[in-house]
Design a protein around this motif. Structure first.
Motif, PDB file in Angstrom:
ATOM      1  N   CYS A  72      75.922   4.866  55.623  1.00 15.82           N
ATOM      2  CA  CYS A  72      75.798   6.031  56.485  1.00 15.82           C
ATOM      3  C   CYS A  72      75.829   5.534  57.926  1.00 15.82           C
ATOM      4  O   CYS A  72      75.991   4.347  58.165  1.00 15.82           O
ATOM      5  CB  CYS A  72      74.502   6.804  56.204  1.00 15.82           C
ATOM      6  N   CYS A  73      75.668   6.412  58.868  1.00 14.51           N
ATOM      7  CA  CYS A  73      75.660   5.970  60.274  1.00 14.51           C
ATOM      8  C   CYS A  73      74.424   6.490  61.005  1.00 14.51           C
ATOM      9  O   CYS A  73      74.438   6.644  62.222  1.00 14.51           O
ATOM     10  CB  CYS A  73      76.954   6.366  60.976  1.00 14.51           C
ATOM     11  N   ALA A 102      80.298   8.016  63.215  1.00 13.39           N
ATOM     12  CA  ALA A 102      79.071   8.229  63.994  1.00 13.39           C
ATOM     13  C   ALA A 102      79.309   9.196  65.147  1.00 13.39           C
ATOM     14  O   ALA A 102      80.444   9.427  65.567  1.00 13.39           O
ATOM     15  CB  ALA A 102      78.567   6.892  64.540  1.00 13.39           C
ATOM     16  N   PHE A 103      78.215   9.735  65.675  1.00 17.02           N
ATOM     17  CA  PHE A 103      78.276  10.619  66.828  1.00 17.02           C
ATOM     18  C   PHE A 103      78.602   9.803  68.075  1.00 17.02           C
ATOM     19  O   PHE A 103      77.890   8.849  68.393  1.00 17.02           O
ATOM     20  CB  PHE A 103      76.938  11.347  66.993  1.00 17.02           C
ATOM     21  N   ARG A 110      77.272  -0.259  67.188  1.00 15.57           N
ATOM     22  CA  ARG A 110      77.004  -1.048  65.999  1.00 15.57           C
ATOM     23  C   ARG A 110      76.081  -0.235  65.101  1.00 15.57           C
ATOM     24  O   ARG A 110      75.460   0.727  65.546  1.00 15.57           O
ATOM     25  CB  ARG A 110      76.291  -2.368  66.348  1.00 15.57           C
ATOM     26  N   LEU A 111      75.988  -0.633  63.842  1.00 17.28           N
ATOM     27  CA  LEU A 111      75.003  -0.040  62.959  1.00 17.28           C
ATOM     28  C   LEU A 111      73.744  -0.908  63.024  1.00 17.28           C
ATOM     29  O   LEU A 111      73.836  -2.132  63.015  1.00 17.28           O
ATOM     30  CB  LEU A 111      75.512   0.028  61.515  1.00 17.28           C
ATOM     31  N   GLY A 112      72.609  -0.258  63.120  1.00 17.22           N
ATOM     32  CA  GLY A 112      71.353  -0.986  63.234  1.00 17.22           C
ATOM     33  C   GLY A 112      70.965  -1.758  61.987  1.00 17.22           C
ATOM     34  O   GLY A 112      70.142  -2.654  62.041  1.00 17.22           O
ATOM     35  N   CYS A 113      71.578  -1.403  60.857  1.00 15.20           N
ATOM     36  CA  CYS A 113      71.247  -2.120  59.613  1.00 15.20           C
ATOM     37  C   CYS A 113      72.054  -3.387  59.505  1.00 15.20           C
ATOM     38  O   CYS A 113      71.796  -4.236  58.724  1.00 15.20           O
ATOM     39  CB  CYS A 113      71.467  -1.250  58.389  1.00 15.20           C
TER      40      CYS A 113
END
Length: 113
Positions: A72-73, A102-103, A110-113
């Motif tokens: 997901c984002c 993503a918005f 970047r993705l935080g995960c």
């Protein structure tokens, strides 16, 4: 033979995790809040947010709905610091695909995960 055993022992030692100060700027409603936290190198930003939930309080808007599996984002972030971006691995194709959804994605997304 002893030298070889010493080399093997050295390889087995776990690397000590380095803690570095990190400044996070969070856009929140009509203002922007800057918080200073300690980041353990190797942890994801999602992990940082979860570990500092008490400090972040209402500002912790990083959801991580997929549990950090890059499906997901909801942990989408902007990494504005070039020094911090250089500490990260290059984004994978899967991460780039999620960022596209993503918005308002940006070059620094970047993705935080």
């Amino acid at each position: 033979e002893q030298d070889e055993r010493r080399k093997q022992k050295k390889r087995k030692k776990p690397a000590t995790a380095m803690m570095v100060p990190i400044s996070i700027k969070i856009p929140y409603r009509t203002e922007s809040v800057e918080l200073n936290l300690q980041w353990k190198v190797g942890d994801s930003l999602l992990e940082l947010a979860k570990k500092n939930d008490e400090i972040l309080g209402d500002y912790n808007i990083m959801e991580g709905a997929c549990g950090g599996n890059m499906n997901c984002c909801t942990c989408h972030v902007y990494i504005s610091s070039p020094d911090f971006r250089n500490m990260l691995d290059e984004p994978s194709v899967a991460e780039l695909d999620m960022i596209d959804m993503a918005f308002e994605p940006k070059e620094t997304s970047r993705l935080g995960c």
